[in-house]
Design an enzyme around this catalytic site. Structure first.
Site, short mmCIF file in Angstrom:
data_model
loop_
_atom_site.label_atom_id
_atom_site.label_comp_id
_atom_site.label_asym_id
_atom_site.label_seq_id
_atom_site.Cartn_x
_atom_site.Cartn_y
_atom_site.Cartn_z
N PRO A 176 0.85 -1.19 0.00
CA PRO A 176 0.00 0.00 0.00
C PRO A 176 0.89 1.24 0.00
O PRO A 176 1.78 1.37 0.84
CB PRO A 176 -0.79 -0.13 1.31
CG PRO A 176 0.01 -1.05 2.17
CD PRO A 176 0.77 -1.95 1.26
N LEU A 177 0.68 2.13 -0.93
CA LEU A 177 1.58 3.27 -1.14
C LEU A 177 0.78 4.56 -1.13
O LEU A 177 -0.05 4.79 -2.02
CB LEU A 177 2.32 3.11 -2.48
CG LEU A 177 3.18 1.85 -2.61
CD1 LEU A 177 3.46 1.56 -4.08
CD2 LEU A 177 4.47 2.00 -1.83
N GLN A 220 -6.08 -0.77 3.44
CA GLN A 220 -5.30 -0.59 4.66
C GLN A 220 -5.88 0.56 5.47
O GLN A 220 -6.26 1.60 4.92
CB GLN A 220 -3.83 -0.31 4.35
CG GLN A 220 -2.97 -0.31 5.62
CD GLN A 220 -1.52 0.05 5.36
OE1 GLN A 220 -1.21 1.18 5.03
NE2 GLN A 220 -0.62 -0.92 5.51
N CYS A 238 3.49 2.82 9.82
CA CYS A 238 3.68 4.17 9.30
C CYS A 238 4.57 4.97 10.25
O CYS A 238 4.26 5.10 11.44
CB CYS A 238 2.33 4.87 9.14
SG CYS A 238 2.49 6.53 8.44
N LYS A 248 0.54 -5.03 9.03
CA LYS A 248 1.84 -4.65 8.48
C LYS A 248 2.64 -3.95 9.57
O LYS A 248 2.17 -2.99 10.19
CB LYS A 248 1.68 -3.72 7.27
CG LYS A 248 3.00 -3.32 6.60
CD LYS A 248 2.73 -2.57 5.30
CE LYS A 248 4.03 -2.27 4.56
NZ LYS A 248 4.75 -1.11 5.09
N GLY A 268 11.41 -4.65 1.98
CA GLY A 268 12.52 -3.72 2.12
C GLY A 268 13.60 -3.90 1.09
O GLY A 268 14.29 -4.93 1.08
N ASP A 269 13.73 -2.93 0.18
CA ASP A 269 14.85 -2.82 -0.78
C ASP A 269 14.85 -3.84 -1.91
O ASP A 269 15.84 -3.93 -2.65
CB ASP A 269 16.21 -2.90 -0.06
CG ASP A 269 16.37 -1.86 1.03
OD1 ASP A 269 15.78 -0.78 0.90
OD2 ASP A 269 17.06 -2.14 2.03
N GLY A 278 7.43 -2.23 -2.62
CA GLY A 278 6.96 -0.86 -2.65
C GLY A 278 7.74 0.00 -3.62
O GLY A 278 7.37 0.15 -4.79
N ARG A 279 8.86 0.56 -3.15
CA ARG A 279 9.63 1.47 -4.00
C ARG A 279 10.14 0.78 -5.27
O ARG A 279 10.23 1.40 -6.33
CB ARG A 279 10.81 2.05 -3.21
CG ARG A 279 10.40 3.07 -2.17
CD ARG A 279 11.61 3.71 -1.52
NE ARG A 279 12.44 2.71 -0.85
CZ ARG A 279 13.72 2.90 -0.50
NH1 ARG A 279 14.32 4.04 -0.78
NH2 ARG A 279 14.40 1.96 0.13
#
Length: 668
Positions: free
Chosen positions: A309-310, A363, A396, A436, A509-510, A532-533
């Site tokens: 979720p972004l 979310q 968050c 999350k 992550g990453d 995500g990213r």
């Protein structure tokens, strides 16, 4: 490459323009300064952060006035003005209907006058019209055509409306900026709207968005008239037990310290505590008996890909794009429980789902059962059948969310979190609840390994995602995948000891390549990885993962991806002037991440890494160079290939604040 500093992307010498590396985009600042909560920036304090003392109401009011004055005119809150038509045509008239207000309507009913000042139709190119050299989009297949016997030169019969092409109709009617695609001229210079019944029938189940909450329902929520019997009964139970008055619950201890004490809440399958006569009546009035946790839908997620979720950028058009590239699980942007309960139209739009999203969840963030449980009950009822899970945000990191006790603050409030999860499970019926997390709140004090083994057996969580950083770290350090493995092992050990069914666990992550994905999968024991990213920078990462390869995607294929995003944006936000420029704004948001992709054909070693800094480089063709531009003015130029010229009044301030287009920041 030997002379370049560590952490520099290994770009082949023939593509280097300069050895100087670009500044690393500050994802922490971008995440922290774009909160949609009350339009407020992260970092606008509610207390004196220097002294840590609470401010009085008068002090907060004075501080708020000073901050508003300080921010005035600087576009610091990233507010985007809505661009309207010069002349506003009545919606009813625009769609060929009669307006019940007649001459008293505040919008014009003069179609000819409206069309005479309406901007010229936009030409939306097909995939085959795209080129890898200037002008990047092939000219129109037919010359500009004006309406015969008409002065309406804004209408171009050679254009095609992307919404009409998919659905057989365009709900914006005469206000559509691609109007020539669904009108026909009639005598006297007038026009008639047309529809395609065959396309409409074909699109009925495949294009219509789900979870649309209508105005009367929002009004019921806003005026507190929406019935919430299940949450009402649950909150009375807590109140009777004296639990709801306990704002803070025991903190989790740091890694390697003594284990936290058990929490006095009923387990998912335990009998309910005795209730008062009033509570018995509440239960009798409840139309649907809450399911026990064992009756919840099981989430069979092992081996599936999951888009994180972004906030801002994880909207429906972007999720739809990622579905095209192979993602299995999608989740809407984080919504606030308080805003859902206030009937916010913007917040409720976050639950919208496209039919192509095969597994979709939303979310939610909140600080206590009294907010999250009632919000969950309404969501569960309104989205029944079209929502596969509800995820609680316990990760968050931004101050505005954390200081209210929401997001990552819940990591240190396990008792309260347990009550939230159990209440939401009751309120949501058979819709599973997922969580999350981050590894902990403070750097060096990981706590997730204490919390995670309790989430399923004690509270009833159906799936867990762990982002491998603490709240304090934000994105400043690499994700700790060794610790993620430790947490997975802790959960699996308890499941084995107690004979419990395994709960899906995702790490995050990453992750930025197929090789990285599968190495992390094999090395940590997670059931999948939330991305995500990596997906923001290269949405095709899901194709790479599914096909276990690194895709040297061409510049033209990437431009077609941009075209798809624009098309999906117009379908979602609308094809009128306002919708076109809302689509433009979110397209530029997407490009503000995609420019960071370094084509793997330019690299000496593979795979590419998310946090490598890029030296100035040129692409293998002009388009590849353009798509790598960090200048937001180039992102706007790219948007104009699909959405027409940007209006003079339109501005765009990127999340990362680089060369803001049309704002004071670009005029210095």
């Amino acid at each position: 490459m030997a002379n370049l500093p560590p952490g520099t992307a290994p770009i082949k010498a023939e593509f280097l323009v300069s050895a100087a590396t670009r500044a690393i985009p500050d994802d922490d600042a971008a995440e922290g300064s774009t909160s949609h909560v009350n339009g407020r920036k992260d970092g606008e304090p509610t207390q004196d952060s220097d002294r840590g003392t609470a401010l009085s109401g008068a002090q907060r009011k004075k501080l708020s006035k000073e901050e508003r004055k300080k921010n005035r005119g600087a576009n610091k809150g990233r507010r985007f003005a809505r661009v309207q038509d010069e002349v506003e045509l009545c919606w009813k008239v625009a769609t060929g209907k009669d307006c019940e207000f007649g001459s008293e309507c505040r919008f014009t009913h003069d179609v000819s006058a409206y069309l005479n000042v309406k901007p010229k139709d936009i030409h939306f190119p097909a995939s085959e019209d795209l080129l890898d050299a200037p002008p990047y989009v092939r000219g129109r297949l037919s010359p500009d055509v004006e309406m015969s016997e008409s002065s309406n030169t804004s209408i171009d019969l050679s254009t095609k409306c992307p919404v009409f092409e998919r659905t057989g109709e365009c709900k914006h009617g005469l206000k559509c900026r691609f109007l020539g695609g669904h009108v026909r001229p009639v005598e006297g210079g007038a026009v008639d709207l047309v529809s395609d019944e065959e396309k409409k029938a074909r699109a009925a189940g495949s294009e219509q968005e789900l979870n649309f909450i209508d105005g009367p329902t929002l009004k019921m929520i806003r005026t507190k008239k929406y019935p919430q019997p299940i949450s009402g009964a649950y909150l009375k139970e807590l109140q009777a037990a004296g639990e709801e008055s306990k704002v803070a619950s025991e903190p989790l201890v740091a890694q390697d310290a003594a284990p936290a004490s058990s929490i006095d809440v009923q387990t998912p399958d335990a009998p309910a505590p005795a209730t008062t006569d009033t509570e018995d009546q509440s239960q009798k009035d409840t139309p649907d008996v809450p399911l026990r946790f064992s009756e919840k839908k099981r989430l069979h997620w092992k081996g599936k890909t999951y888009l994180a979720p972004l906030t801002t950028v994880g909207n429906l058009p972007f999720r739809r794009l990622c579905v095209d590239y192979g993602v299995d699980i999608t989740c809407g942007e984080m919504g606030l429980a308080m805003s859902f309960l206030q009937g916010s139209k913007e917040e409720w739009s976050l639950v919208r789902r496209h039919p192509s999203e095969s597994t979709f969840g939303m979310q939610i963030a909140g600080s206590k059962p009294a907010l999250l449980v009632p919000a969950a009950e309404i969501i569960g009822r309104e989205c029944a059948g079209n929502l596969d899970f509800v995820d609680i945000n316990c990760g968050c990191p931004i101050d505005l969310v954390y200081k209210t006790g929401s997001g990552s603050a819940l990591l240190d409030a396990a008792g309260k979190l347990g009550k939230i999860i159990m209440g939401m499970n009751k309120a949501l019926g058979d819709i599973p609840v997922t969580v999350k997390l981050r590894t902990g709140v403070k750097d060096g004090r990981n706590t997730a390994h204490k919390l995670m083994p309790r989430l399923a057996p004690e509270f009833g969580v159906s799936a867990i995602t762990l982002h491998g950083r603490t709240r304090q770290q934000r994105y400043t350090k690499l994700a700790d995948w060794d610790y993620i493995k430790q947490c997975v092992d802790a959960v699996r050990a308890r499941e084995q000891d107690e004979g419990l069914a395994p709960v899906p666990i995702f790490g995050g992550g990453d992750c930025f390549s197929s090789q990285d994905y599968w190495e992390k999968m094999d090395g940590t024991g997670v059931d999948g990885i939330m991305i995500g990213r990596g997906a923001l920078i290269k949405p095709w990462i899901f194709t790479e993962i599914k096909e276990r390869r690194e895709w040297d995607i061409s510049s033209r294929e990437r431009l077609d991806l941009v075209r798809k995003y624009a098309e999906y944006g117009l379908n979602h936000f609308g094809t009128d002037t306002a919708g076109v420029n809302t689509t433009r704004r979110y397209l530029c948001e997407a490009l503000s991440f995609q420019y960071r992709y370094i084509p793997i054909g330019l690299l000496e070693t593979l795979p590419g890494r998310l946090n490598d800094r890029a030296p100035a480089f040129r692409g293998r063709d002009d388009l590849e160079t353009l798509l790598a531009s960090p200048d937001s003015r180039d992102w706007v130029k790219i948007s104009e290939m699909f959405l027409g010229p940007a209006p003079e009044t339109w501005t765009f301030t990127p999340k990362h604040k680089s060369n803001a287009y049309g704002s004071e920041e670009s005029q210095g």
